[in-house]
Design an enzyme around this catalytic site. Structure first.
Site, PDB file in Angstrom:
ATOM      1  CE1 TYR A 161     -11.350  13.736  -6.002  1.00 54.14           C
ATOM      2  CE2 TYR A 161     -10.650  12.002  -7.671  1.00 54.14           C
ATOM      3  CZ  TYR A 161     -10.818  13.346  -7.356  1.00 54.14           C
ATOM      4  OH  TYR A 161      -9.942  13.642  -7.406  1.00 54.14           O
TER       5      TYR A 161
ATOM      6  CE  LYS B  22     -22.238  -2.419 -34.923  1.00 54.58           C
ATOM      7  NZ  LYS B  22     -23.813  -1.887 -35.523  1.00 54.58           N
TER       8      LYS B  22
END
Length: 361
Positions: A254, A34
């Site tokens: 940042y 999955k």
């Protein structure tokens, strides 16, 4: 020059499957694929697991992709189906379905199918997510056995929430509850996920569901794959794209999260949250350049990360390869540095990352 790349080691994948079989020699293996095979590439990984006895996915679209890729092995839908209109699709593609609630059972009973389908009845022994309650077991089991739309063998399963912690006896409680329910039923039983395979041999039974450990990653608390003689399958790598001198007091990235305490050299690498690297990885999270570990500094941005390589790192150059996780830097360690789990890091690798499937050790 390729930048962000996930290098997938196929021999390591096959080795890990063999390792599952070594740990649980009397059990068949359901390879869990999955979420794009935990970020490794659904169809390609399945094509390389010819020794698995079956595949397991979460949803029908994943199963259909496997069939479209030429895979013919049994495929089990771990979440089952979601609408009665799905049942003809299951039948046409020979998918096996988990049944975990009344609506699914009713849909099967009320359908007009040309042939019966294979069913896995899931019992909730303590996960409290999917599964029927233990007191519902006899009713569901008998109804499935009597239903002409269901093949005679009704497989039985449950799921463990705490198997990663061998000091927690709740898994043993679940094993005991499940065993008492099914003691007089001659059906195939499936209890153990990867943590159950490694930590709970009493839970191996007829089938085991191996997911994370197939990819060389430990499902156990505070351990890494090598602790279980597993080999990491994914090596997430990139390149140095710039070398930057910074001085005392300079702020990096940042928000200026990191301030330089002494003059140093930064290597800017082409990797960021746009590639799936965790944005919240803390200062000092390691990467590997030329066999040596260095710590990241400043904020992880969309496309780049800065790495403090020290003032004497003149041997590092633009174009050098950087391992973000892999054989020399376990993904479990990186996950810990980002306050998350390795499952999330592997599944979050984005489509921008190139994939290289390598058949050499």
């Amino acid at each position: 020059m390729r930048l962000a790349t996930a290098e997938i080691n196929i021999p390591a994948l096959r080795y890990n499957l063999a390792r599952v079989k070594e740990i649980a020699p009397s059990s068949k293996v359901m390879a869990v694929l999955k979420a794009n095979a935990y970020g490794h590439g659904l169809v390609k990984i399945a094509q390389c697991l010819s020794d698995a006895d079956a595949f397991a996915v979460a949803r029908i679209d994943e199963a259909l992709a496997l069939r479209a890729g030429g895979l013919t092995k049994p495929i089990i839908l771990l979440e089952g189906f979601f609408d009665p209109s799905d049942l003809p699709i299951l039948l046409a593609n020979n998918f096996e379905t988990v049944v975990h609630d009344e609506s699914q059972l009713l849909a099967i009973e009320q359908s007009n199918l040309e042939m019966p389908i294979s069913v896995w009845l899931k019992v909730d022994t303590g996960m409290h997510r999917l599964g029927i309650e233990p007191e519902q077991f006899d009713d569901f089991y008998q109804r499935l056995k009597q239903c002409p739309n269901v093949k005679p063998a009704v497989n039985l399963m449950t799921h463990f929430p705490c198997a990663d912690d061998v000091s927690n006896d709740f898994t043993q409680v679940q094993i005991d509850v499940f065993a008492s329910l099914v003691s007089d039923r001659r059906e195939a039983l499936c209890l153990a996920n990867s943590a159950g395979v490694i930590g709970w041999p009493d839970a191996h039974f007829d089938w085991v569901r191996s997911g994370l450990m197939l990819y060389g990653v430990s499902p156990m608390l505070d351990q890494v794959g090598v602790d279980h003689q597993l080999k990491p399958v994914m090596r997430l790598k990139t390149r140095v794209i710039a070398i930057k001198q910074v001085n005392v007091g300079d702020r990096v990235g940042y928000g200026g999260r990191w301030q330089c305490q002494k003059a140093t050299i930064l290597a800017v690498v082409a990797m960021g949250y746009g590639d799936g690297y965790p944005r919240h990885a803390r200062q000092g999270t390691p990467v590997v350049i030329k066999g040596k570990r260095y710590g990241i500094v400043g904020s992880v941005s969309m496309d780049m990360i800065s790495v403090d390589v020290g003032e004497n790192a003149a041997h590092i150059q633009v174009g050098d390869e950087v391992e973000m996780w892999g054989p020399t830097l376990p993904v479990e360690e990186v996950a810990s540095c980002a306050d998350t789990i390795p499952y999330e890091l592997l599944c979050n690798v984005t489509p921008r990352v190139s994939y290289e499937y390598c058949n050499d050790e």
